[in-house]
Design a protein around this motif. Structure first.
Motif: not given
Ligand SMILES: Nc1ncnc2c1ncn2[C@@H]1O[C@H](COP(=O)(O)OP(=O)(O)OP(=O)(O)O)[C@@H](O)[C@H]1O
Ligand SMILES: [Mg+2]
Lengths: 296, 352
Positions: A195, A198-202, B47, B51-52, B72-73, B77, B79, B146, B150
């Motif tokens: 996840e 996923k948030v990192d844009g992969a 979540r 967007g998870l 989500s990207p 946001i 997380m 990390r 972003r």
């Protein structure tokens, strides 16, 4: 290292000896057979006839024959192709793709696919071989469905494309193992790590390629080790489907070994082949075991 | 920086609804903490904002734009996960740079942003290490780093400190507070530790079983909880709840003594709530409201908690300053100062 053995056991040599007996017998038997093959690879022992009793030492002659006579190197090449395409490319990649794609999909689809590939795995080799021969021969199912209705002449696939057919049959037969292993491996990758990616844009592909795959690298190496060794020495399916033919087109080392030892009766030469196979598999294992090590 | 708003947000897993229509406006730059018992839907809500997790109903907007169907990207946001969720096969530097590299950010900028975040979090010395060679606290910093690189409009934290030991937790908590001050970003923070909630939050959202019970500043929740759930949940020592029988201008306490209150209309009061730190010891029974046997005393040095068992078997907690000299199993008399009580009706709703 701390000695963790039970004090009662270590103080009682008789019990200790009895307890070790099964392991000792097993190791002894393994050593005995290996030593037997190794020793007789230097002889001209035959299965039948005079040389089956009055064999004699011939030195390295059998090993020279591996390289000077037709047969061994060709079979080695056939085996390499068979292992590469059926185990490494076929079972491993297909197994991984299935495992990766079916994760998180609906359980019914997943169950259906799982049952299908498990069937291939569970079916006895001889039955599978019969099924594949019957399906791919001149009057088989593939001709009946895909060739003849379109006005073409039936093709005897198992004869014309023997090695590809055998390779495909083995992929069908062995993918379940890789699928199960990779499913378990992917399950062990933390959901939150995926996840985070996923948030990192992969993208889904990048998540698999850049995150999950590197994390399960040790599992991949283990799987490669297993299936390479198994496929390298795999015998029944090919032998039952083609007997190594037509000609020597599908004569892998295991089939070659069988033909030499039991059809021709050259047990000494056969032993040399098996020793050579042992060496090759051993070297391959070393390569994989290196892969298993963590990068510094 | 961006505001976040939730309108009628619902979430169902199959036929089971776990979030039942949440409405919430979070202002730009605000630090909002979600608290609630385990399983109340805090993570699910977070979540969904991240967007998870797909939303089953309602709208979520970030910066004025509905993001229901935005991946989500692209939501702006970042997380931070409870398990840190670092990529185990990448160095600290690569962990922080991963998102930027995927977004094809120029190398020089990636480097500059990673080093800047590392400087803020004081992890510059570990940039080449692998995550498994770091302590829990260091890993958590990398995870926060990390998120920082972003440059998100909204930070989302899901119980980021719960895997740390007590002293490290306190320290990291202060750093997160500082970080909020420096970065000036909107932060949404999930925890079930009400100390974190009280100390970090601009506003606390108390959740229970998929519903918002109350939203307010920490002090509002402390002094004016809207119901027994919030009253019992907020503050380090749980509020004492006493069953009472009301009449027009006084309440009959357990033990049949009376508590007179200036408030009129006491008829609907069923429960009296009073915090342990507001109760006082009385010297003799005549002025006391409650009497009971001291059954346990916990000494913390700077204060002590005394647990007094009333005749009907109920335990009342009192917080006493210093190290009081009390003997176990003695009778203890307690007074309830009038200004500090909370009154609840039979449905547990606050009455003042
Ligand atoms: N994938 C899922 N399928 C079905 N139910 C789920 C799923 N994920 C969460 N739930 C349910 O949703 C509810 C809320 O879960 P959630 O993880 O949001 O709780 P939480 O408030 O974060 O709790 P905790 O403090 O323990 O982390 C729980 O009752 C949980 O059982
Ligand atoms: Mg949670």
């Amino acid at each position: 290292m701390k000695n963790q053995a039970n004090p009662w056991l270590t103080s009682n040599l008789l019990v200790l000896g009895l307890g070790m007996l099964p392991a000792a017998v097993l190791i002894g038997a393994l050593l005995y057979f290996t030593a037997w093959a190794f020793a007789f690879s230097f002889t001209d022992l035959a299965l039948v006839g005079k040389k089956s009793v009055e064999w004699s030492w011939v030195g390295l002659q059998n090993f020279e024959r591996l390289f000077t006579r037709k047969g061994f190197l060709e079979s080695l090449w056939t085996t390499v192709i068979f292992v590469f395409f059926s185990a490494i490319v076929g079972q491993s990649v297909l197994g991984f793709l299935l495992a990766a794609l079916l994760r998180g999909t609906q359980s019914t689809l997943r169950s259906v696919v799982e049952v299908c590939i498990m069937l291939g795995w569970l079916l006895p080799d001889i039955v599978a071989a019969f099924l594949w021969s019957a399906t791919t021969n001149q009057t088989g199912l593939i001709n009946a469905i895909f060739v003849v209705p379109f006005g073409f002449k039936p093709i005897n696939f198992i004869n014309e494309y023997a090695l590809p057919i055998v390779t495909i049959a083995n992929i069908w037969k062995g993918t379940a193992w890789s699928y199960l292993l990779f499913s378990a491996a992917l399950d062990s990758v933390s959901r939150e790590v995926v996840e985070a990616a996923k948030v990192d844009g992969a993208t889904p592909f990048q998540r698999i390629w850049l995150v999950q795959l590197p994390i399960i690298r040790p599992h991949i190496a283990t799987n490669m080790l297993f299936i390479t060794i198994w496929t390298f020495t795999y015998f029944p399916l090919i032998y039952a489907m083609t007997g190594g033919g037509p000609g020597t087109q599908t004569q892998t080392l295991a089939v070659f070994l069988y033909n030499q030892s039991f059809s021709r009766g050259n047990l000494g030469f056969g032993s040399a082949i098996s020793v050579a196979m042992l060496v090759i598999v051993g070297l391959l294992s070393l390569v994989y075991l290196r892969m298993l090590r963590e990068p510094k | 920086m961006a505001d976040v708003s939730l309108r009628g947000v619902r979430k169902s897993y199959g036929s089971l609804e776990v979030v039942h229509g949440v409405d919430l406006e979070i202002a730009s730059g605000e630090f909002v903490v979600f608290v609630g018992p385990s399983g109340c839907g805090k993570s699910t809500l977070l979540r969904m904002i991240a967007g998870l997790e797909p939303i089953s109903g309602g709208d979520i907007s970030i910066g004025g734009k509905v993001v229901n169907d935005i991946p989500s990207p692209e939501r702006g946001i970042a997380m931070v996960f409870q398990s840190y969720a670092l990529y185990p096969h990448m160095s600290v530097y690569d962990n922080m740079a991963f998102g930027l590299k995927l977004a094809k950010t120029p190398k020089a900028e990636v480097d500059q942003r990673v080093r800047e975040a590392a400087r803020i979090l004081q992890i510059e010395d570990y940039l080449d290490r692998m995550p498994k060679a770091l302590s829990g606290g260091q890993r958590q910093r990398v995870a926060i780093g990390r998120a920082i690189v972003r440059n998100p409009r909204v930070f989302l934290f899901d119980e980021p400190l719960s895997n740390l030991d007590a002293s490290l937790r306190a320290q990291t908590r202060i750093e997160i507070a500082k970080l909020h001050d420096t970065l000036d970003a909107t932060m949404i923070y999930v925890t079930h530790d009400q100390v974190e909630a009280m100390t970090l939050a601009d506003r606390i959202v108390v959740l229970n079983a998929g519903n918002i019970e109350q939203v307010g500043t920490p002090l509002e929740l402390y002094s004016n909880p809207v119901n027994t759930f919030v009253a019992g949940f907020i503050a380090s020592q749980r509020m004492n709840f006493l069953p009472v029988s009301p009449s027009v201008n006084h309440l009959t306490l357990p033990g049949n003594r009376l508590l007179t209150l200036s408030t009129t209309n006491l008829e609907t009061v069923r429960t009296l709530g009073v915090r342990p730190e507001h109760l006082e010891l009385a010297t003799d029974a005549s002025t006391a409201h409650l009497s009971g046997i001291l059954s346990v005393i916990e000494q913390f040095g700077e204060y002590a908690l005394a647990y007094v068992e009333l005749p009907d078997g109920q335990l009342v907690t009192i917080k006493l300053d210093g190290a009081p000299d009390l003997t176990l199993h003695d009778t203890v008399h307690i007074t309830i100062p009038p200004g500090v009580v909370h009154l609840f009706d039979d449905a547990g709703r606050a009455l003042r």
